[in-house]
Write a protein that holds these residues in place. Structure first.
Motif, PDB file in Angstrom:
ATOM      1  N   TYR A  26       1.154  -1.267   0.013  1.00  0.00           N
ATOM      2  CA  TYR A  26      -0.013   0.043   0.110  1.00  0.00           C
ATOM      3  C   TYR A  26       1.032   1.254   0.147  1.00  0.00           C
ATOM      4  O   TYR A  26       1.712   1.411   0.933  1.00  0.00           O
ATOM      5  CB  TYR A  26      -0.658   0.047   1.336  1.00  0.00           C
ATOM      6  CG  TYR A  26      -1.559   1.155   1.485  1.00  0.00           C
ATOM      7  CD1 TYR A  26      -2.033   2.197   0.948  1.00  0.00           C
ATOM      8  CD2 TYR A  26      -1.666   1.262   3.069  1.00  0.00           C
ATOM      9  CE1 TYR A  26      -2.639   3.342   1.423  1.00  0.00           C
ATOM     10  CE2 TYR A  26      -2.486   2.591   3.729  1.00  0.00           C
ATOM     11  CZ  TYR A  26      -2.673   3.390   2.646  1.00  0.00           C
ATOM     12  OH  TYR A  26      -3.646   4.499   3.162  1.00  0.00           O
ATOM     13  N   THR A  28       2.221   4.768   0.495  1.00  0.00           N
ATOM     14  CA  THR A  28       1.928   5.785   1.755  1.00  0.00           C
ATOM     15  C   THR A  28       2.726   7.110   0.991  1.00  0.00           C
ATOM     16  O   THR A  28       3.927   7.687   1.563  1.00  0.00           O
ATOM     17  CB  THR A  28       2.478   5.386   2.990  1.00  0.00           C
ATOM     18  OG1 THR A  28       3.896   4.917   2.743  1.00  0.00           O
ATOM     19  CG2 THR A  28       1.627   4.279   3.357  1.00  0.00           C
ATOM     20  N   GLN A 168      -4.543   7.076  10.269  1.00  0.00           N
ATOM     21  CA  GLN A 168      -4.209   7.830   8.860  1.00  0.00           C
ATOM     22  C   GLN A 168      -2.643   7.665   8.756  1.00  0.00           C
ATOM     23  O   GLN A 168      -1.867   7.956   9.599  1.00  0.00           O
ATOM     24  CB  GLN A 168      -4.773   9.093   8.835  1.00  0.00           C
ATOM     25  CG  GLN A 168      -5.832   9.752   9.725  1.00  0.00           C
ATOM     26  CD  GLN A 168      -5.251  10.178  10.996  1.00  0.00           C
ATOM     27  OE1 GLN A 168      -4.361  11.051  11.163  1.00  0.00           O
ATOM     28  NE2 GLN A 168      -6.074   9.823  11.962  1.00  0.00           N
ATOM     29  N   GLU A 187      -9.562  12.850   3.787  1.00  0.00           N
ATOM     30  CA  GLU A 187      -8.742  12.325   2.493  1.00  0.00           C
ATOM     31  C   GLU A 187      -7.898  11.089   3.294  1.00  0.00           C
ATOM     32  O   GLU A 187      -7.968  10.012   2.589  1.00  0.00           O
ATOM     33  CB  GLU A 187      -7.934  13.465   1.918  1.00  0.00           C
ATOM     34  CG  GLU A 187      -7.600  12.878   0.673  1.00  0.00           C
ATOM     35  CD  GLU A 187      -6.100  12.900   0.744  1.00  0.00           C
ATOM     36  OE1 GLU A 187      -5.648  11.716   0.361  1.00  0.00           O
ATOM     37  OE2 GLU A 187      -5.337  13.666   1.435  1.00  0.00           O
ATOM     38  N   ARG A 188      -7.107  11.459   4.266  1.00  0.00           N
ATOM     39  CA  ARG A 188      -5.986  10.307   4.595  1.00  0.00           C
ATOM     40  C   ARG A 188      -6.634   9.406   5.267  1.00  0.00           C
ATOM     41  O   ARG A 188      -6.347   8.002   5.099  1.00  0.00           O
ATOM     42  CB  ARG A 188      -4.870  11.096   5.338  1.00  0.00           C
ATOM     43  CG  ARG A 188      -3.888  12.217   4.534  1.00  0.00           C
ATOM     44  CD  ARG A 188      -3.468  11.664   3.512  1.00  0.00           C
ATOM     45  NE  ARG A 188      -2.832  10.451   3.409  1.00  0.00           N
ATOM     46  CZ  ARG A 188      -2.631   9.823   2.477  1.00  0.00           C
ATOM     47  NH1 ARG A 188      -3.061   9.993   1.265  1.00  0.00           N
ATOM     48  NH2 ARG A 188      -2.011   8.592   2.665  1.00  0.00           N
ATOM     49  N   ASP A 191      -8.341   6.974   2.537  1.00  0.00           N
ATOM     50  CA  ASP A 191      -7.263   6.331   1.981  1.00  0.00           C
ATOM     51  C   ASP A 191      -6.684   5.096   2.774  1.00  0.00           C
ATOM     52  O   ASP A 191      -6.783   4.017   2.330  1.00  0.00           O
ATOM     53  CB  ASP A 191      -6.072   7.179   1.588  1.00  0.00           C
ATOM     54  CG  ASP A 191      -4.821   6.731   0.927  1.00  0.00           C
ATOM     55  OD1 ASP A 191      -4.822   6.834  -0.252  1.00  0.00           O
ATOM     56  OD2 ASP A 191      -4.192   5.887   1.469  1.00  0.00           O
ATOM     57  N   TYR A 192      -6.705   5.296   3.927  1.00  0.00           N
ATOM     58  CA  TYR A 192      -6.281   4.149   4.926  1.00  0.00           C
ATOM     59  C   TYR A 192      -7.386   3.261   5.124  1.00  0.00           C
ATOM     60  O   TYR A 192      -6.819   2.047   5.090  1.00  0.00           O
ATOM     61  CB  TYR A 192      -5.847   5.000   6.311  1.00  0.00           C
ATOM     62  CG  TYR A 192      -5.654   4.132   7.410  1.00  0.00           C
ATOM     63  CD1 TYR A 192      -4.335   4.145   7.887  1.00  0.00           C
ATOM     64  CD2 TYR A 192      -6.540   3.452   8.416  1.00  0.00           C
ATOM     65  CE1 TYR A 192      -3.623   3.315   8.922  1.00  0.00           C
ATOM     66  CE2 TYR A 192      -5.962   2.713   9.493  1.00  0.00           C
ATOM     67  CZ  TYR A 192      -4.499   2.596   9.672  1.00  0.00           C
ATOM     68  OH  TYR A 192      -4.274   2.090  10.853  1.00  0.00           O
ATOM     69  N   ASN A 195      -7.666   0.742   2.092  1.00  0.00           N
ATOM     70  CA  ASN A 195      -6.568   0.017   1.904  1.00  0.00           C
ATOM     71  C   ASN A 195      -6.453  -0.924   3.065  1.00  0.00           C
ATOM     72  O   ASN A 195      -5.344  -1.839   2.630  1.00  0.00           O
ATOM     73  CB  ASN A 195      -5.103   0.756   1.253  1.00  0.00           C
ATOM     74  CG  ASN A 195      -5.388   1.338   0.235  1.00  0.00           C
ATOM     75  OD1 ASN A 195      -5.240   0.657  -0.868  1.00  0.00           O
ATOM     76  ND2 ASN A 195      -5.632   2.670  -0.087  1.00  0.00           N
ATOM     77  N   THR A 288      -1.165   4.749 -12.332  1.00  0.00           N
ATOM     78  CA  THR A 288      -1.922   4.853 -10.920  1.00  0.00           C
ATOM     79  C   THR A 288      -1.744   3.579 -10.257  1.00  0.00           C
ATOM     80  O   THR A 288      -2.162   2.631 -10.762  1.00  0.00           O
ATOM     81  CB  THR A 288      -3.530   5.058 -11.152  1.00  0.00           C
ATOM     82  OG1 THR A 288      -3.641   6.293 -12.142  1.00  0.00           O
ATOM     83  CG2 THR A 288      -4.137   5.634  -9.957  1.00  0.00           C
ATOM     84  N   SER A 291      -3.216   0.975  -4.911  1.00  0.00           N
ATOM     85  CA  SER A 291      -3.950   1.480  -3.527  1.00  0.00           C
ATOM     86  C   SER A 291      -4.685   2.824  -3.775  1.00  0.00           C
ATOM     87  O   SER A 291      -5.512   3.059  -3.062  1.00  0.00           O
ATOM     88  CB  SER A 291      -2.841   1.530  -2.303  1.00  0.00           C
ATOM     89  OG  SER A 291      -1.594   2.208  -3.019  1.00  0.00           O
ATOM     90  N   THR A 292      -4.051   3.642  -4.873  1.00  0.00           N
ATOM     91  CA  THR A 292      -4.806   5.015  -5.036  1.00  0.00           C
ATOM     92  C   THR A 292      -6.100   4.599  -5.491  1.00  0.00           C
ATOM     93  O   THR A 292      -7.111   5.472  -5.364  1.00  0.00           O
ATOM     94  CB  THR A 292      -3.826   5.878  -6.210  1.00  0.00           C
ATOM     95  OG1 THR A 292      -2.581   5.809  -5.625  1.00  0.00           O
ATOM     96  CG2 THR A 292      -4.396   6.891  -6.473  1.00  0.00           C
ATOM     97  N   ALA A 295      -8.496   3.852  -3.128  1.00  0.00           N
ATOM     98  CA  ALA A 295      -9.074   5.183  -2.226  1.00  0.00           C
ATOM     99  C   ALA A 295     -10.028   5.579  -3.226  1.00  0.00           C
ATOM    100  O   ALA A 295     -11.205   6.318  -2.431  1.00  0.00           O
ATOM    101  CB  ALA A 295      -7.995   6.022  -1.867  1.00  0.00           C
TER     102      ALA A 295
END
Ligand code: FEO
Length: 372
Positions: A26, A28, A168, A187-188, A191-192, A195, A288, A291-292, A295
């Protein structure tokens, strides 16, 4: 980064890792933190540790407040080495320290650190630990996100040490949510969640029910900033994500292309979806990371996935995406497979098989020979 006072006798003593860019696959992109917390009382307690390479940083932060050798209790909420990596060094400094963890935590820590002598005190949900004026209460949260995971509530001070839940991956000078700002925080956090936590919606629902009766003034996760302003918003987001709630007007297209034909199909689908009232994000796997993509699709109800056929398979980028998305298992989506081919044309069927395995509602596939 120095120790940070949270409340009287309670400190963040973790480490900021600005350089980590890959967490077991993932990405980061803005690093992470490994949060450890020190609680001073008649008995001194350290909650979680840090990745092994940050051991000295954590011990230096503790030394700003107290001699680490005086720690009486270590609460290990989670075995994974980003939180237990400094435990061998800590155990060497504190030979009489008790290690409080779940029964699965005891098994995991014993397996990871077979040469470290640890005086385990396994706990279950509802068990407590009194250290003088403070009382800790434990809530096991198996599979949020390992079988050993648990959280710890500090009664009176109303602090929840939530470990990986509600965290996050972000590195920076901010230690609290109001310093980071709401949009960046969510946002963070999204994403967390997408994933790491996504497969465990049922377990998250149970955790939220288990902590629902606690009055909480600060949530102290094991990654990222502590929450003191946006607690309700974060818990609400977890409840929505755990329930697989999505935005019915949001679509994501994930594709790769060989000579541009599948890209043309993606462009056509994007135009159709926009005309149908969707907001659309189109992501090419060539540039891309998976993991992106995850999210991006956390809040999306409609997900189209496209790839040409290569050697009777999908392209390697798509194989990685399909494997990743199947493991993370987003639910309650509608999807469509698409792709171009020259002669055999297996890719669309391979994609559709994965979307069906996820239990999504499936629209008819779009296949194009050579050029759409
Ligand atoms: Fe942050 Fe599951 O370790």
């Amino acid at each position: 980064m120095s120790a940070v006072k949270i409340k009287d006798n309670i400190y963040w003593v973790g480490a900021v890792d600005r350089d980590v860019r890959n967490f077991h696959g993932y990405l980061t992109p803005v690093g992470s933190t490994y949060n450890a917390y020190l609680v001073l009382d008649e008995k001194i307690t350290l909650i979680d540790t840090v990745k092994a390479s940050f051991t000295d940083e954590m011990l230096d932060n503790i030394r700003e407040i107290v001699d680490p050798a005086k720690i009486d209790y270590h609460i290990s909420n989670h075995t994974e080495p980003d939180h237990s990596g400094a435990l061998p060094a800590l155990a060497a400094l504190c030979p009489n320290m008790k290690v409080i963890c779940s029964p699965n935590g005891q098994k995991g820590l014993s397996a990871y650190y077979p040469d470290v002598r640890m005086d385990f005190q396994p706990v279950k949900t509802g068990d407590t630990l009194n250290t003088g004026k403070f009382t800790f209460e434990f809530v096991l949260m198996p599979l949020v996100h390992w079988p050993d995971s648990m959280s710890t509530y500090l009664r009176g001070e109303e602090l929840l040490f939530s470990n990986d839940a509600l965290g996050q991956h972000i590195a920076g000078p901010e230690r609290f949510d109001d310093e980071l700002g709401y949009d960046r925080l969510m946002e963070r956090a999204g994403d967390y969640y997408a994933n790491i936590v996504l497969p465990f919606g049922a377990q998250v629902k149970k955790l939220l029910a288990d902590i629902g009766g606690f009055s909480i003034s600060v949530i102290c996760p094991s990654h990222g900033v502590m929450l003191r302003k946006y607690i309700g918003e974060m818990v609400g987001a977890y409840a929505r994500w755990a329930a697989s709630e999505t935005d019915p007007a949001r679509a994501v297209i994930v594709y790769d292309t060989m000579w541009g034909s599948t890209r043309m199909l993606a462009d056509g689908l994007e135009a159709d979806l926009r005309a149908g009232g969707y907001t659309v994000e189109t992501l090419c796997l060539r540039d891309t990371h998976v993991s992106t993509c995850m999210a991006a699709l956390l809040d999306a109800h409609y997900i189209a996935v496209g790839c040409p056929t290569l050697n009777r398979q999908v392209m390697p980028t798509m194989a990685a995406f399909l494997s990743y998305v199947r493991g993370l298992s987003p639910k309650n989506r509608r999807g469509r497979a698409f792709g171009s081919y020259g002669w055999s044309g297996e890719s669309v069927g391979i994609i559709e098989e994965t979307l069906k395995a996820l239990g999504w509602e499936i629209d008819p596939p779009v296949k194009s020979v050579w050029r759409p």
